[in-house]
Design a protein around this motif. Structure first.
Motif, short mmCIF file in Angstrom:
data_model
loop_
_atom_site.label_atom_id
_atom_site.label_comp_id
_atom_site.label_asym_id
_atom_site.label_seq_id
_atom_site.Cartn_x
_atom_site.Cartn_y
_atom_site.Cartn_z
N ASN A 17 1.07 -1.64 -0.19
CA ASN A 17 0.20 0.12 0.12
C ASN A 17 0.66 1.53 -0.12
O ASN A 17 0.31 2.62 0.01
CB ASN A 17 -0.88 -0.14 0.92
N ASP A 18 2.17 0.90 0.17
CA ASP A 18 3.59 2.54 0.48
C ASP A 18 3.64 2.77 -1.48
O ASP A 18 4.11 3.93 -1.57
CB ASP A 18 4.28 1.92 0.96
N VAL A 19 2.90 2.12 -2.62
CA VAL A 19 2.98 2.35 -3.14
C VAL A 19 2.23 2.60 -4.71
O VAL A 19 1.25 1.18 -3.93
CB VAL A 19 4.69 1.97 -4.39
N PRO A 20 2.09 2.96 -5.56
CA PRO A 20 0.95 2.81 -6.98
C PRO A 20 0.99 1.77 -6.51
O PRO A 20 2.08 0.50 -6.94
CB PRO A 20 1.27 3.16 -7.67
N LEU A 38 2.28 -0.55 -9.86
CA LEU A 38 4.11 -1.23 -9.97
C LEU A 38 3.82 -2.78 -8.45
O LEU A 38 4.77 -3.28 -9.30
CB LEU A 38 4.76 0.29 -8.67
N THR A 39 2.56 -2.84 -7.77
CA THR A 39 3.26 -4.48 -7.17
C THR A 39 2.21 -5.37 -8.20
O THR A 39 2.21 -6.19 -7.40
CB THR A 39 2.73 -4.45 -5.26
N ALA A 40 1.23 -5.28 -9.05
CA ALA A 40 0.65 -5.97 -9.66
C ALA A 40 1.14 -7.24 -10.28
O ALA A 40 0.20 -8.18 -9.40
CB ALA A 40 -0.48 -5.10 -11.11
N LYS A 41 2.16 -7.26 -10.38
CA LYS A 41 2.94 -8.49 -10.86
C LYS A 41 3.29 -9.20 -8.99
O LYS A 41 3.63 -10.10 -9.04
CB LYS A 41 4.39 -8.39 -11.06
#
Length: 555
Positions: free
Chosen positions: A533-536, A539-542
């Motif tokens: 939750n600290d980044v968009p 960017l963490t979708a993978k």
């Protein structure tokens, strides 16, 4: 006039900036070069980056300082991998050709390591400083106990002389660069006392007219594709001897006083003292030598100017004057006894300041025709200027100069730089022996602003400092005076900033580095992230919403 699509890049060897009429010489009239200046821009503060033939030329051809390209002396090869005018211009759709001298030494060891043969197009270009060669003529064929100075020197020209009936195993020396006594004995042009003799050659067969014709021959067959042709003359470089009628056009009464003083000789800086003790400096300290050589040096320049008249008329008659940028300059000057020195291997203005005249036929240049520009200009500016004209994108991570096209087109009055830089490696000179200087110590650097010039010695000696505003002839060295300490520190700050620049990162552009900076977040590297939750989320979708079989326990 049409827009320039070709570049005629003319260079003379060892031509002083102040030995042309348009630069103010009181006795040497050069109407053809002066006319070119009236059609273009005359740059009054153009500086080379090394006062020695080969190293200076490598700066012109690479658009990089000697400190960057590494070819710091005539015998030091230009390393494989250094991009040159030819590399940059061909990418922009412009050919790059040589007629004349480069003084380039190829990196044969590097070529062998990479499997580059001179029989291939790439290998031939690497071995010839990036040029396609119409005719290379380094114009030097001396011979001593060790053999020829340059076995490939003046080969085509020597063949031409032999075909014309100049019978000798070295017609370059025996005819083009020597006189003759009444008994037919060759009086070598190497000996300064023979300078005033008429060279034993028909004027039309001498080096300068010959090379002019070779340049025109290239342009005749060049076709319609854009080209840059480097027409590179050997003269007025020594041997100082010239054919009639130029051998006696000038006399001692036309020799201007040397820019020197007794005080600078009697209280010479230790490094300068070593340079003053060289054989050539000792010779030019004598008035009889200057009175014999300088009138002939002037005759050689007068012949050059007459040949420029031939060349420019040909360009006009063939229509080339309307679509060809003409650049006229020199690789360095000649002390001719100034500061008790001969040759050119130091940083006084008579050596490192060069003529630079640029004629651009494009309508955009109409506003600056016949003007003089006092911007601080360096030889490394020509490569980006040529690329700019060709429509290419200057590689700012490789080319270290700046395009002069905006000045030529009246878009700006000055360059962006605060100072100019020059360097010399005197490792192979006798001066290094006299000073006990190792190859790492035999280096000298210069930084100059509009007012101040500082010279730094790696030998550990104190710097030299000149005030170009109050002492334009550079006769008073202020480097030892405590009251100039602040100025010396400021000049060292400029030199230090220059020395720390990133000059070797030539494989990736500044623009690409900025793009990489922006792209890094999209590569999946999550260093320092506490939770998703600290980044968009994109960017963490993978890394989120994934399932996997539990492999932590053995079956």
């Amino acid at each position: 006039m049409a827009k320039a699509k070709n570049i005629l890049f003319i260079m003379f060897d060892q031509l002083r900036w102040d030995y042309l009429g348009c630069y103010g010489h009181p006795h040497l009239h050069t109407p053809n070069i002066d006319r070119l200046a009236s059609m273009g821009v005359r740059f009054d503060r153009a500086y080379i980056q090394s006062p020695i033939c080969g190293s200076s030329r490598m700066c012109f051809y690479t658009g990089r300082y000697a400190h960057s390209h590494g070819a710091t002396w005539n015998t030091v090869p230009l390393k494989v991998g250094e991009q040159t005018l030819g590399d940059h211009l061909r990418k922009a759709g412009m050919g790059c050709w040589l007629v004349g001298k480069t003084h380039m030494e190829p990196d044969l060891e590097g070529m062998e390591r990479l499997g580059l043969s001179r029989d291939t197009i790439i290998g031939a270009r690497v071995a010839e400083c990036g040029f396609d060669v119409f005719e290379r003529d380094d114009g030097m064929r001396p011979e001593g106990p060790a053999g020829l100075y340059d076995p490939g020197g003046a080969l085509k020209y020597s063949e031409y002389l032999s075909e014309k009936g100049y019978d000798s195993d070295n017609p370059w020396h025996d005819f083009a660069n020597s006189g003759l006594d009444e008994d037919g004995n060759v009086l070598s042009g190497w000996f300064l006392r023979n300078s005033l003799l008429q060279a034993n050659i028909a004027e039309d067969d001498s080096e300068t007219p010959y090379l002019t014709r070779r340049g025109m021959a290239f342009m005749e067959q060049a076709g319609d594709e854009p080209w840059c042709m480097h027409l590179s003359y050997i003269k007025p470089h020594w041997p100082y001897i010239v054919p009639a009628p130029y051998h006696d056009m000038y006399g001692p009464e036309h020799v201007q006083a040397a820019q020197r003083s007794k005080a600078e000789r009697e209280n010479a800086h230790p490094v300068m003292d070593a340079f003053m003790k060289s054989r050539v400096s000792q010779a030019f300290a004598r008035d009889e030598v200057r009175d014999a050589v300088i009138p002939v040096y002037m005759g050689l320049i007068k012949q050059i100017d007459d040949q420029m008249g031939v060349l420019f008329k040909w360009l006009e008659d063939t229509g080339r004057m309307d679509d060809t940028m003409i650049v006229l300059t020199s690789d360095h000057g000649d002390f001719l006894g100034d500061h008790w020195l001969g040759e050119k291997s130091f940083f006084y203005e008579s050596s490192i300041r060069v003529p630079l005249i640029i004629y651009d036929p494009s309508p955009e240049a109409d506003a600056t025709r016949g003007t003089a520009c006092d911007a601080l200009v360096e030889s490394i500016d020509l490569a980006p200027t040529f690329l700019d004209l060709a429509g290419g994108e200057p590689a700012d991570h490789i080319l270290e100069g700046e395009s002069l096209l905006p000045i030529l087109h009246g878009q700006k009055p000055d360059t962006e730089r605060e100072a100019v830089f020059c360097e010399v490696d005197f490792t192979t000179n006798n001066e290094a022996v006299l000073l006990g200087a190792s190859p790492d110590e035999a280096m000298v650097f210069m930084v100059a602003t509009r007012r101040w010039k500082l010279i730094h010695f790696e030998t550990g000696h104190r710097p030299m400092l000149f005030d170009l505003q109050t002492d334009p002839e550079e006769l008073v060295d202020l480097g030892a005076l405590p009251e100039h300490g602040d100025t010396i520190r400021k000049m060292y700050d400029l030199l230090g900033a220059w020395a720390r620049r990133l000059s070797q990162r030539t494989t990736v552009s500044k623009k690409r580095l900025e793009e990489i900076r922006a792209e890094k977040a999209d590569t999946g590297v999550m260093i320092g992230v506490w939770d998703e939750n600290d980044v968009p989320a994109r960017l963490t979708a993978k890394y989120t919403g994934r399932r996997a079989r539990d492999m932590r326990q053995a079956e």
